[in-house]
Design a protein around this motif. Structure first.
Motif, PDB file in Angstrom:
ATOM      1  N   TRP A  44       0.809  -1.214   0.000  1.00 16.02           N
ATOM      2  CA  TRP A  44       0.000   0.000   0.000  1.00 16.02           C
ATOM      3  C   TRP A  44       0.844   1.265   0.000  1.00 16.02           C
ATOM      4  O   TRP A  44       0.405   2.287  -0.518  1.00 16.02           O
ATOM      5  CB  TRP A  44      -0.972  -0.032   1.167  1.00 16.02           C
ATOM      6  CG  TRP A  44      -2.103  -1.005   0.929  1.00 16.02           C
ATOM      7  CD1 TRP A  44      -2.383  -1.678  -0.224  1.00 16.02           C
ATOM      8  CD2 TRP A  44      -3.095  -1.399   1.858  1.00 16.02           C
ATOM      9  NE1 TRP A  44      -3.491  -2.467  -0.055  1.00 16.02           N
ATOM     10  CE2 TRP A  44      -3.953  -2.324   1.207  1.00 16.02           C
ATOM     11  CE3 TRP A  44      -3.349  -1.078   3.181  1.00 16.02           C
ATOM     12  CZ2 TRP A  44      -5.041  -2.899   1.835  1.00 16.02           C
ATOM     13  CZ3 TRP A  44      -4.442  -1.656   3.814  1.00 16.02           C
ATOM     14  CH2 TRP A  44      -5.281  -2.564   3.143  1.00 16.02           C
ATOM     15  N   GLU A  48       0.286   4.682  -2.483  1.00 18.17           N
ATOM     16  CA  GLU A  48      -0.070   5.904  -1.757  1.00 18.17           C
ATOM     17  C   GLU A  48      -0.354   7.080  -2.695  1.00 18.17           C
ATOM     18  O   GLU A  48      -1.306   7.831  -2.494  1.00 18.17           O
ATOM     19  CB  GLU A  48       1.048   6.268  -0.776  1.00 18.17           C
ATOM     20  CG  GLU A  48       0.699   7.351   0.207  1.00 18.17           C
ATOM     21  CD  GLU A  48      -0.230   6.873   1.313  1.00 18.17           C
ATOM     22  OE1 GLU A  48      -1.235   7.559   1.580  1.00 18.17           O
ATOM     23  OE2 GLU A  48       0.047   5.823   1.904  1.00 18.17           O
ATOM     24  N   GLY A  51      -3.783   7.065  -4.173  1.00 18.57           N
ATOM     25  CA  GLY A  51      -4.868   7.270  -3.224  1.00 18.57           C
ATOM     26  C   GLY A  51      -5.905   6.164  -3.250  1.00 18.57           C
ATOM     27  O   GLY A  51      -6.955   6.258  -2.637  1.00 18.57           O
ATOM     28  N   GLU A  52      -5.628   5.103  -3.985  1.00 20.60           N
ATOM     29  CA  GLU A  52      -6.520   3.942  -4.081  1.00 20.60           C
ATOM     30  C   GLU A  52      -5.686   2.719  -3.730  1.00 20.60           C
ATOM     31  O   GLU A  52      -4.606   2.536  -4.272  1.00 20.60           O
ATOM     32  CB  GLU A  52      -7.071   3.842  -5.497  1.00 20.60           C
ATOM     33  CG  GLU A  52      -8.055   2.727  -5.678  1.00 20.60           C
ATOM     34  CD  GLU A  52      -8.643   2.729  -7.081  1.00 20.60           C
ATOM     35  OE1 GLU A  52      -9.609   3.478  -7.296  1.00 20.60           O
ATOM     36  OE2 GLU A  52      -8.115   1.997  -7.940  1.00 20.60           O
ATOM     37  N   THR A  61     -10.667  -2.783  -4.382  1.00 23.24           N
ATOM     38  CA  THR A  61     -10.043  -1.509  -4.059  1.00 23.24           C
ATOM     39  C   THR A  61     -10.695  -0.857  -2.843  1.00 23.24           C
ATOM     40  O   THR A  61     -11.875  -1.076  -2.565  1.00 23.24           O
ATOM     41  CB  THR A  61     -10.092  -0.540  -5.257  1.00 23.24           C
ATOM     42  OG1 THR A  61     -11.451  -0.362  -5.647  1.00 23.24           O
ATOM     43  CG2 THR A  61      -9.280  -1.075  -6.417  1.00 23.24           C
ATOM     44  N   ILE A  63     -10.815   2.972  -0.689  1.00 19.86           N
ATOM     45  CA  ILE A  63     -10.529   4.398  -0.554  1.00 19.86           C
ATOM     46  C   ILE A  63     -11.287   4.854   0.685  1.00 19.86           C
ATOM     47  O   ILE A  63     -12.499   4.653   0.755  1.00 19.86           O
ATOM     48  CB  ILE A  63     -11.009   5.199  -1.773  1.00 19.86           C
ATOM     49  CG1 ILE A  63     -10.330   4.689  -3.045  1.00 19.86           C
ATOM     50  CG2 ILE A  63     -10.750   6.684  -1.584  1.00 19.86           C
ATOM     51  CD1 ILE A  63     -10.905   5.277  -4.314  1.00 19.86           C
ATOM     52  N   PRO A  64     -10.644   5.414   1.660  1.00 21.06           N
ATOM     53  CA  PRO A  64      -9.214   5.665   1.821  1.00 21.06           C
ATOM     54  C   PRO A  64      -8.495   4.378   2.251  1.00 21.06           C
ATOM     55  O   PRO A  64      -9.116   3.314   2.360  1.00 21.06           O
ATOM     56  CB  PRO A  64      -9.169   6.702   2.947  1.00 21.06           C
ATOM     57  CG  PRO A  64     -10.347   6.357   3.796  1.00 21.06           C
ATOM     58  CD  PRO A  64     -11.405   5.884   2.811  1.00 21.06           C
ATOM     59  N   ARG A  65      -7.207   4.521   2.548  1.00 22.47           N
ATOM     60  CA  ARG A  65      -6.388   3.385   2.992  1.00 22.47           C
ATOM     61  C   ARG A  65      -6.973   2.811   4.280  1.00 22.47           C
ATOM     62  O   ARG A  65      -7.154   3.535   5.268  1.00 22.47           O
ATOM     63  CB  ARG A  65      -4.959   3.862   3.230  1.00 22.47           C
ATOM     64  CG  ARG A  65      -4.004   2.760   3.630  1.00 22.47           C
ATOM     65  CD  ARG A  65      -2.605   3.328   3.755  1.00 22.47           C
ATOM     66  NE  ARG A  65      -1.651   2.317   4.155  1.00 22.47           N
ATOM     67  CZ  ARG A  65      -0.366   2.339   3.821  1.00 22.47           C
ATOM     68  NH1 ARG A  65       0.118   3.343   3.107  1.00 22.47           N
ATOM     69  NH2 ARG A  65       0.444   1.389   4.215  1.00 22.47           N
TER      70      ARG A  65
END
Length: 83
Positions: A44, A48, A51-52, A61, A63-65
């Protein structure tokens, strides 16, 4: 194979699909797949900028982390395998 309480455990079931080693500090992400904390954080960190963030196995996927939390059950089982 390890045996605990009469249950056979296959070490391969407790391996990280990123490093292919036994899970260290196992975490489970929202899709249900589990990784070593360091492995998924490394993956990840590379995402970064986009942003995905995605699961290395199923590519779902996020969003956010996602915040990572320790998987206590996997941590216990993988430590028993090493013992």
């Amino acid at each position: 194979m390890a045996s605990r309480h009469g249950v056979e455990l296959d070490q391969d079931q407790f391996c990280c699909s990123v490093c292919l080693d036994l899970l260290k500090e196992p975490v489970t992400i929202y899709c249900g797949h589990s990784y070593c904390r360091g492995c998924i954080e490394g993956c990840w960190d590379q995402e970064e900028e986009k942003g995905e963030f995605s699961c290395p196995q199923c590519r779902e996927t996020f969003i956010p982390r996602p915040v990572l939390r320790r998987n206590n059950m996997l941590a216990e089982v993988s430590s028993d395998i090493c013992a």
